[in-house]
Write an enzyme that holds these catalytic residues in place. Structure first.
Site, PDB file in Angstrom:
ATOM      1  N   ARG A 162       0.540   7.992  11.680  1.00 49.22           N
ATOM      2  CA  ARG A 162       1.714   8.642  11.065  1.00 49.22           C
ATOM      3  C   ARG A 162       2.859   7.663  10.800  1.00 49.22           C
ATOM      4  O   ARG A 162       4.014   8.066  10.697  1.00 49.22           O
ATOM      5  CB  ARG A 162       2.188   9.843  11.884  1.00 49.22           C
ATOM      6  CG  ARG A 162       1.156  10.959  11.979  1.00 49.22           C
ATOM      7  CD  ARG A 162       1.753  12.243  12.541  1.00 49.22           C
ATOM      8  NE  ARG A 162       0.787  13.325  12.475  1.00 49.22           N
ATOM      9  CZ  ARG A 162      -0.053  13.631  13.451  1.00 49.22           C
ATOM     10  NH1 ARG A 162      -0.041  12.911  14.559  1.00 49.22           N
ATOM     11  NH2 ARG A 162      -0.890  14.622  13.311  1.00 49.22           N
TER      12      ARG A 162
ATOM     13  N   LYS B 252       7.863   0.532  -2.165  1.00 45.88           N
ATOM     14  CA  LYS B 252       6.840   1.302  -2.867  1.00 45.88           C
ATOM     15  C   LYS B 252       5.462   0.818  -2.440  1.00 45.88           C
ATOM     16  O   LYS B 252       5.186  -0.371  -2.429  1.00 45.88           O
ATOM     17  CB  LYS B 252       6.987   1.151  -4.379  1.00 45.88           C
ATOM     18  CG  LYS B 252       8.076   2.015  -4.986  1.00 45.88           C
ATOM     19  CD  LYS B 252       8.012   1.961  -6.508  1.00 45.88           C
ATOM     20  CE  LYS B 252       9.021   2.907  -7.125  1.00 45.88           C
ATOM     21  NZ  LYS B 252       8.959   2.868  -8.610  1.00 45.88           N
TER      22      LYS B 252
ATOM     23  N   GLU C 206       7.650 -10.576 -14.678  1.00 46.65           N
ATOM     24  CA  GLU C 206       8.552  -9.745 -13.882  1.00 46.65           C
ATOM     25  C   GLU C 206       9.891 -10.443 -13.649  1.00 46.65           C
ATOM     26  O   GLU C 206      10.917  -9.793 -13.490  1.00 46.65           O
ATOM     27  CB  GLU C 206       7.897  -9.372 -12.548  1.00 46.65           C
ATOM     28  CG  GLU C 206       6.692  -8.451 -12.669  1.00 46.65           C
ATOM     29  CD  GLU C 206       7.057  -6.986 -12.910  1.00 46.65           C
ATOM     30  OE1 GLU C 206       8.257  -6.674 -13.042  1.00 46.65           O
ATOM     31  OE2 GLU C 206       6.131  -6.160 -12.972  1.00 46.65           O
TER      32      GLU C 206
ATOM     33  N   LYS D  12      16.652  -6.881  -7.630  1.00 48.56           N
ATOM     34  CA  LYS D  12      15.814  -5.788  -7.122  1.00 48.56           C
ATOM     35  C   LYS D  12      16.487  -5.111  -5.937  1.00 48.56           C
ATOM     36  O   LYS D  12      16.510  -3.869  -5.840  1.00 48.56           O
ATOM     37  CB  LYS D  12      14.447  -6.347  -6.698  1.00 48.56           C
ATOM     38  CG  LYS D  12      13.476  -5.312  -6.101  1.00 48.56           C
ATOM     39  CD  LYS D  12      12.950  -4.354  -7.143  1.00 48.56           C
ATOM     40  CE  LYS D  12      11.959  -3.345  -6.589  1.00 48.56           C
ATOM     41  NZ  LYS D  12      10.600  -3.884  -6.426  1.00 48.56           N
TER      42      LYS D  12
ATOM     43  N   GLU E  66      14.188   6.425  -6.363  1.00 44.62           N
ATOM     44  CA  GLU E  66      14.107   6.613  -7.808  1.00 44.62           C
ATOM     45  C   GLU E  66      14.459   8.043  -8.199  1.00 44.62           C
ATOM     46  O   GLU E  66      13.742   8.710  -8.968  1.00 44.62           O
ATOM     47  CB  GLU E  66      12.701   6.249  -8.313  1.00 44.62           C
ATOM     48  CG  GLU E  66      12.673   5.840  -9.780  1.00 44.62           C
ATOM     49  CD  GLU E  66      11.364   5.210 -10.213  1.00 44.62           C
ATOM     50  OE1 GLU E  66      10.779   5.699 -11.183  1.00 44.62           O
ATOM     51  OE2 GLU E  66      10.942   4.234  -9.565  1.00 44.62           O
TER      52      GLU E  66
ATOM     53  N   ARG F  26      16.804   3.140 -10.497  1.00 44.26           N
ATOM     54  CA  ARG F  26      15.608   2.373 -10.136  1.00 44.26           C
ATOM     55  C   ARG F  26      14.560   2.427 -11.242  1.00 44.26           C
ATOM     56  O   ARG F  26      13.736   1.528 -11.365  1.00 44.26           O
ATOM     57  CB  ARG F  26      15.029   2.868  -8.812  1.00 44.26           C
ATOM     58  CG  ARG F  26      13.873   2.000  -8.323  1.00 44.26           C
ATOM     59  CD  ARG F  26      13.546   2.204  -6.862  1.00 44.26           C
ATOM     60  NE  ARG F  26      12.436   1.335  -6.467  1.00 44.26           N
ATOM     61  CZ  ARG F  26      12.023   1.160  -5.221  1.00 44.26           C
ATOM     62  NH1 ARG F  26      12.633   1.800  -4.223  1.00 44.26           N
ATOM     63  NH2 ARG F  26      11.010   0.349  -4.955  1.00 44.26           N
TER      64      ARG F  26
ATOM     65  N   ASN G   8      11.209  -0.140 -14.481  1.00 41.90           N
ATOM     66  CA  ASN G   8       9.975   0.183 -15.184  1.00 41.90           C
ATOM     67  C   ASN G   8      10.003  -0.255 -16.646  1.00 41.90           C
ATOM     68  O   ASN G   8       9.159   0.189 -17.438  1.00 41.90           O
ATOM     69  CB  ASN G   8       9.706   1.693 -15.099  1.00 41.90           C
ATOM     70  CG  ASN G   8       9.459   2.151 -13.679  1.00 41.90           C
ATOM     71  OD1 ASN G   8       8.751   1.506 -12.926  1.00 41.90           O
ATOM     72  ND2 ASN G   8      10.083   3.253 -13.294  1.00 41.90           N
TER      73      ASN G   8
ATOM     74  N   HIS H 162       6.760  -0.856 -18.308  1.00 41.94           N
ATOM     75  CA  HIS H 162       5.680  -0.488 -17.401  1.00 41.94           C
ATOM     76  C   HIS H 162       4.883   0.735 -17.857  1.00 41.94           C
ATOM     77  O   HIS H 162       3.689   0.834 -17.570  1.00 41.94           O
ATOM     78  CB  HIS H 162       6.225  -0.267 -15.992  1.00 41.94           C
ATOM     79  CG  HIS H 162       6.512  -1.543 -15.259  1.00 41.94           C
ATOM     80  ND1 HIS H 162       7.373  -2.494 -15.755  1.00 41.94           N
ATOM     81  CD2 HIS H 162       6.052  -2.032 -14.078  1.00 41.94           C
ATOM     82  CE1 HIS H 162       7.435  -3.510 -14.899  1.00 41.94           C
ATOM     83  NE2 HIS H 162       6.642  -3.257 -13.889  1.00 41.94           N
TER      84      HIS H 162
ATOM     85  N   HIS I  83       1.207  -0.084 -17.962  1.00 41.44           N
ATOM     86  CA  HIS I  83       0.269   0.559 -17.044  1.00 41.44           C
ATOM     87  C   HIS I  83      -0.877   1.226 -17.795  1.00 41.44           C
ATOM     88  O   HIS I  83      -2.022   1.243 -17.322  1.00 41.44           O
ATOM     89  CB  HIS I  83       0.996   1.581 -16.174  1.00 41.44           C
ATOM     90  CG  HIS I  83       1.782   0.977 -15.066  1.00 41.44           C
ATOM     91  ND1 HIS I  83       2.651   1.716 -14.275  1.00 41.44           N
ATOM     92  CD2 HIS I  83       1.857  -0.291 -14.600  1.00 41.44           C
ATOM     93  CE1 HIS I  83       3.217   0.916 -13.378  1.00 41.44           C
ATOM     94  NE2 HIS I  83       2.743  -0.301 -13.554  1.00 41.44           N
TER      95      HIS I  83
ATOM     96  N   HIS J 136      -1.642  -7.631 -14.367  1.00 44.26           N
ATOM     97  CA  HIS J 136      -0.492  -6.742 -14.407  1.00 44.26           C
ATOM     98  C   HIS J 136       0.664  -7.339 -15.215  1.00 44.26           C
ATOM     99  O   HIS J 136       1.214  -6.685 -16.111  1.00 44.26           O
ATOM    100  CB  HIS J 136      -0.013  -6.429 -12.980  1.00 44.26           C
ATOM    101  CG  HIS J 136       1.263  -5.656 -12.929  1.00 44.26           C
ATOM    102  ND1 HIS J 136       1.353  -4.325 -13.267  1.00 44.26           N
ATOM    103  CD2 HIS J 136       2.530  -6.033 -12.604  1.00 44.26           C
ATOM    104  CE1 HIS J 136       2.609  -3.914 -13.146  1.00 44.26           C
ATOM    105  NE2 HIS J 136       3.334  -4.932 -12.746  1.00 44.26           N
TER     106      HIS J 136
END
Length: 384
Positions: free
Chosen positions: A135, A157, A199, A241, A251, A256, A260, A263, A267, A281
């Protein structure tokens, strides 16, 4: 705002520390050289009582695991290591399940810590495993790629990919510490480094035109291995960042989402290419950012000169800017739109895109028309 401090580290080298201030979830990002060999004493002091299990991929383990293991063993805090196959395909349910069981077999307890030692794939996968193991146990990110040092290791993330899209299953799980060792960047292939550089350029394009202008002047030295300029690029990107994460950790406010830029397009192209070496990527994001600028021009939001400037920079660096650069078969407009619609940036059946009013002026556009987007993608797929 984050606090950035530069000083002498435990091993005597100059280090920069960027504090990501998130109340009880805050942590430092430490940037310097030769940090891995001295990680043991630092981690023992930062997380007293914890033992550490290292997650890496086969490539990173072969190059860098021994000095990290030796440093942890010298402090009596090494539990063992788990090594996954390199590449995006490791971000999957089967690999997550095997990794979680391996960590349990190594004896990871609630008070212990997982070290994500690798690039973005390892960081996302190991961070996710740590967030669900017993957990939730702590994680330390030690990113070994440019992409991970400037982006994915910071902000909490985590996630895995599914056939529906990239990072659609995951959690927010902030690290306890990020150690970015600039020295290891010299072991990256030229292609991997360029992919990470996409990036870096993103931070200039989304909110820092002076930084982008510096990159336009400095990229040859950065790619050639200039340590000072590489470090400045990493520090500037990591600071950007950190600021955005502190303003919008989960986000929710939209800030935030600026991260993207490119992206949603990128993606979809990654998913089409099967998350394989056909398209890394950062290469997909390079194409996606060019597409975001082109679409912004078509919408009358951005000057053609700024879009041309962004594209010219990516081309100078050696990054792809069009769908035609993808090896093998090419996607249809319908395939791209279907994959984009699976992205996390869809609200109420309408697309959410990060667009630009110029270099350094990105913004979030809600409710992009699917008809307009379809027309744009048809032109993109026909573009040579």
């Amino acid at each position: 705002m984050e606090q950035t401090q530069t000083g002498t580290g435990p091993a005597g080298g100059t280090e920069t520390q960027i504090d990501v201030a998130l109340a009880a979830r805050g942590y430092p990002v430490v940037i310097g050289e030769n940090l891995i060999a001295g990680a043991g004493p630092r981690l023992k002091a930062a997380l007293p009582g914890a033992r550490f299990a290292v997650v890496s991929d086969a490539n990173v383990a072969a190059l860098h695991l021994t000095p990290l293991k030796t440093s942890l063993e010298a402090e009596g805090i090494f539990l063992g290591s788990a090594v996954v196959a390199p590449g995006e395909a490791s971000k999957s349910f089967p690999v997550l399940a095997r990794l979680s069981e391996t960590l349990l077999e190594l004896g990871v307890e609630r008070g212990d810590c997982v070290i994500a030692f690798g690039g973005g794939v390892v960081g996302d996968l190991a961070g996710f495993a740590a967030s669900i193991l017993r957990r939730g146990v702590r994680v330390v990110q030690i990113p070994t790629t440019l992409l991970a040092q400037v982006d994915s290791a910071i902000g909490g993330k985590t996630g895995i990919d599914t056939k529906q899209g990239k990072n659609l299953i995951g959690t927010f799980h902030q690290p306890s510490l990020v150690l970015s060792d600039i020295s290891v960047l010299s072991t990256l292939s030229d292609r991997e480094f360029r992919a990470g550089y996409a990036e870096v350029a993103k931070y200039g394009l989304l909110g820092d035109e002076p930084f982008f202008a510096w990159l336009e002047r400095s990229w040859p030295e950065i790619l050639a291995g200039d340590t000072g300029k590489r470090r400045h690029a990493v520090e500037t990107s990591a600071s950007a960042k950190a600021r955005i994460v502190m303003e919008d950790e989960l986000e929710l406010s939209g800030t935030r989402a600026l991260l993207n830029l490119g992206h949603t397009f990128g993606h979809a192209l990654e998913a089409f290419a099967g998350y394989s070496d056909r398209l890394l990527h950062g290469e997909a994001i390079s194409i996606g950012m060019r597409q975001a600028f082109t679409y912004s021009v078509e919408r009358g939001l951005c000057s053609p000169a700024d879009a041309d400037r962004a594209e010219a920079h990516f081309q100078s660096v050696g990054l792809p800017t069009g769908i035609g650069a993808i090896p093998g078969d090419k996607p249809t407009p319908g395939e791209i739109l279907r994959l984009m619609a699976q992205d996390k940036k869809v609200k109420g059946g309408k697309m959410v895109l990060v667009l630009a009013r110029g270099i350094g002026e990105a913004f979030v556009e809600n409710g992009v028309s699917m008809d307009q987007l379809t027309d744009f993608l048809q032109r993109e797929c026909a573009r040579q």
